[in-house]
Write an enzyme that holds these catalytic residues in place. Structure first.
Site, PDB file in Angstrom:
ATOM      1  N   TYR A   1      10.869   5.552 -17.715  1.00 39.21           N
ATOM      2  CA  TYR A   1      11.292   6.394 -16.040  1.00 39.21           C
ATOM      3  C   TYR A   1       9.615   5.972 -15.550  1.00 39.21           C
ATOM      4  CZ  TYR A   1      11.126  11.409 -15.569  1.00 39.21           C
ATOM      5  OH  TYR A   1      11.543  12.738 -15.565  1.00 39.21           O
TER       6      TYR A   1
ATOM      7  N   TYR B   1      17.492  10.070  -9.424  1.00 43.39           N
ATOM      8  CA  TYR B   1      16.215  10.569  -9.785  1.00 43.39           C
ATOM      9  C   TYR B   1      17.046  11.964 -10.948  1.00 43.39           C
ATOM     10  CZ  TYR B   1      11.842  13.194 -10.708  1.00 43.39           C
ATOM     11  OH  TYR B   1      11.028  13.909 -11.023  1.00 43.39           O
TER      12      TYR B   1
END
Ligand SMILES: [Zn+2]
Lengths: 141, 379
Positions: free
Chosen positions: B277, B327
């Site tokens: 992440y 994203y």
């Protein structure tokens, strides 16, 4: 460097005092920084604590802090998210660790953004933004 | 994935599940579990097109045995796979669709407005807004600053992460930022909140991603090679916001890693690819430290020598990550991990992909879930 809210066409977002925060802002108006403290185990707690994070006591009281601390971390904001900051960018945001332990979000005043460092000693000062509301900020000690 | 409007989050989620079913060779009636995560569209006022459990009705799914709208912030994607796997192992259900979708970019709203806005606040909560703390950019800037102050981490080192991501993105047709990127470009990109440049921050886009979780027995013989979950764990450290804690430089990845690596019976040396992440360059750096690829504080030098790049010894965020790819919260690392594990990443495929490490992370380094994925049923 000017971090006073009265200097912009649109002010920074207002701070409305509610019942829970009234002791904090009443003290701030008198130049005293309040945080919370556990009545049972005496742990210092950041506002607003609903329980003591150490012993889970619900008996926590507003208590005057020394107002002294150091810069835990900081940033310089360049992005505008609210029109009240248009004439202030770049402005600083900081987290100050009080001598008692709690960490507070704040702004650093009284020095240039470029002079702020992590670990810098600071002490509280109050910015009176209205007749009833004063906001704690921190200046180099 | 697009920065253009492609439909509301409910529509994007439905499309993602449909595509995942087609990809797997399953029919919608094969699903008996549904886990959804709505991104920022799940946080605002309720609107008809916002993803929620109404996805069940939208897809016409009947008689589910598991359904939940999950919110572990950015860690949710990893968590959804974990809860699906646990439920399947426990015999509660058999085939679970895990889906994330979001549509923060509308014709009238910028990324900053979608992610930086704050509703009205009163009392102590209003102070943060008055001080000018807005959005995740501010919070991650403060975290990165703490790391830089404690360990001497530099912009050149953070920039190396952005450049590595971009090199990978250039080989990913789905990536949204593919133009060549130099360290000079990185340094020249405007400040968002110092010490973060624009190119330290994730892009924001609309889109949806779904993965389907089933038992090894159920997955055998389907259209795609199965991806086995060999290890999983979570870590949520809690931030007391007072002296003695260093939450800015210590994340839950360390706690999650211990459980996941123990379950899989592996060490860091066994990991072929990292899909982390990377909402900010700094998030990649601190996660690598907490996963134990280097010592705490040494993440800067660790990433600076091209280690994460194509051809480097630790291929990381091989689709461009969130910084240059797309994203989709934790679905960004998870989706790329599935593609790499299956060996379907085309030009950017990493040759050795026996074990892929996935991190999903949310809040401000507050919530973390780890997965270890492999094309092999046993390691
Ligand atoms: Zn106590």
């Amino acid at each position: 460097m000017n971090q006073h809210s009265g200097t912009t066409a649109v002010p920074r977002p207002a701070v409305e005092v509610d019942e829970e925060s009234a002791p904090f802002f009443d003290a701030a108006a008198r130049g005293i920084l309040m945080v919370q403290r556990c009545d049972d185990c005496r742990a210092w707690l950041a506002p607003v604590a609903r329980l003591c994070t150490e012993c889970l006591s619900e008996s926590v009281s507003w208590t005057a802090a020394s107002g002294r601390g150091s810069v835990h971390t900081f940033g310089i904001m360049h992005q505008i998210y609210h029109p009240g900051f248009e004439s202030e960018i770049p402005y600083n945001i900081a987290v100050v660790e009080l001598e008692e332990g709690p960490r507070l979000q704040t702004n650093i005043v009284g020095c240039a953004n470029s002079d702020i460092t992590v670990g810098m000693k600071v002490s509280v000062t109050f910015d009176k933004i209205s007749d009833t509301v004063s906001i704690p900020k921190f200046a180099p000690a | 994935m697009s920065r253009d409007w492609m439909g509301d989050s409910l529509t994007l989620a439905a499309r993602a599940v449909k595509l995942a079913l087609e990809d797997a060779g399953l029919k919608k009636d094969d699903l008996d579990g549904l886990l959804v995560n709505a991104g920022v569209s799940g946080a605002g006022p309720r609107r008809d097109g916002n993803l929620s459990l109404n996805l069940q009705t939208t897809l016409g799914l009947r008689d589910l045995k598991l359904a939940n709208h999950m919110n572990g912030a950015g860690s949710t994607a990893g968590q959804m796979v974990q809860y699906a796997a646990l439920a399947i192992q426990a015999g509660i259900c058999n085939v679970v669709a895990c889906v994330f979708a979001d549509a923060p970019l509308t014709p009238g709203q910028s990324a900053g407005a979608a992610y930086g806005s704050r509703g009205p606040a009163r009392g102590i909560a209003a102070l943060g807004t008055h001080y000018g703390f807005f959005g995740a950019n501010a919070s991650y800037a403060l975290a990165a600053r703490r790391h830089m102050a404690l360990f001497g981490t530099t912009h050149d080192q953070l920039g190396a992460i952005a450049i590595s991501n971009r090199k990978w993105a250039q080989m990913n047709p789905r990536a949204l930022r593919r133009a060549p990127l130099t360290l000079e470009d990185y340094h020249r990109s405007r400040w968002i909140c110092e010490p973060l440049h624009l190119l330290d921050c994730t892009l924001v886009n609309n889109g949806g991603v779904a993965v389907i979780v089933a038992s090894p027995e159920r997955a055998a013989g389907l259209k795609q090679p199965p991806v086995y979950v060999q290890g999983m764990g979570q870590g949520h450290p809690g931030n007391p916001r007072r002296a003695g804690y260093e939450n800015e430089v210590n994340t839950g990845a360390a706690i999650a890693k211990a459980a996941a690596f123990k379950m899989a019976g592996v060490t860091n040396d066994d990991v072929d690819i990292c899909e982390l992440y990377d909402c900010y360059t700094y998030t990649t750096l601190v996660t690598l430290e907490d996963y134990g690829f280097c010592k705490k504080g040494e993440g800067g030098p660790f990433v600076a020598d091209g280690r994460l790049e194509p051809g480097g010894p630790l291929p990381t965020n091989t689709g461009g990550g969130q910084l240059s790819g797309y994203y989709m919260w934790g679905m960004t690392p998870l989706s790329e991990a599935v593609i790499q594990t299956r060996g379907q990443a085309g030009e950017r495929q990493v040759k050795k992909h026996d074990l892929v490490l996935v991190s999903t992370q949310g809040g401000v380094l507050d919530y973390h879930a780890t997965l270890l994925l492999s094309p092999h049923k046993s390691l």
